[in-house]
Design a protein around this motif. Structure first.
Motif: not given
Length: 146
Positions: A73-85, A31-37
């Motif tokens: 970072k890898e998980q965020v780049q592959q994620a399709s939504d926020l729900y899994q986090f 979730l922290l990485a989501e903000v970066i990207f």
């Protein structure tokens, strides 16, 4: 024969579900990485802030910390939504969710400016982890002062 086939699938599906479980630490890092990207730019100051935030809240060696951050970072780049986090984080205590929200703002402010996409993703995360608008605003204001 059918009972054997049923046992095979139950055994393999339960193993698959166990391997898909995400740790609290990884979900927070993601979730922290989501903000970066969020603004489609990778900012080194924001990345260093993420690492500092994780180091402050987790008792990990530098190597383990870097592995966690790289995995996030890898998980965020592959994620399709926020729900899994957010589904993992939503189960945490209120204080931990508030700390995460403050961390999200801390990362967003690291480069000296808040992109509208960053604010939007923080608002979405805040809602998805069960925090109020008041919590969102208080966290924003507390990090803006730092």
């Amino acid at each position: 024969m059918l009972s054997g086939l049923k046992q095979f699938f139950e055994k393999n599906l339960s193993k698959q579900n166990e391997s898909k479980k995400m740790s609290d630490e990884l979900a927070i890092a993601c979730l922290l990485a989501e903000v970066i990207f969020a603004d489609n730019e990778f900012d080194q100051q924001e990345w260093q802030t993420l690492l500092g935030r994780l180091k402050r809240s987790l008792d990990l060696s530098d190597e383990a910390l870097n592995e966690l951050a790289d995995s996030a970072k890898e998980q965020v780049q592959q994620a399709s939504d926020l729900y899994q986090f957010t589904s993992v984080v939503k189960a945490l205590a209120y204080e931990k969710r508030i700390d995460l929200l403050q961390g999200l703002w801390h990362v967003a402010y690291a480069d000296g400016k808040i992109d509208p996409h960053e604010e939007h993703i923080i608002r979405r995360i805040s809602e998805l982890i069960g925090l109020t608008h008041r919590d969102f605003i208080q966290a924003k204001l507390s990090q803006a002062k730092d």
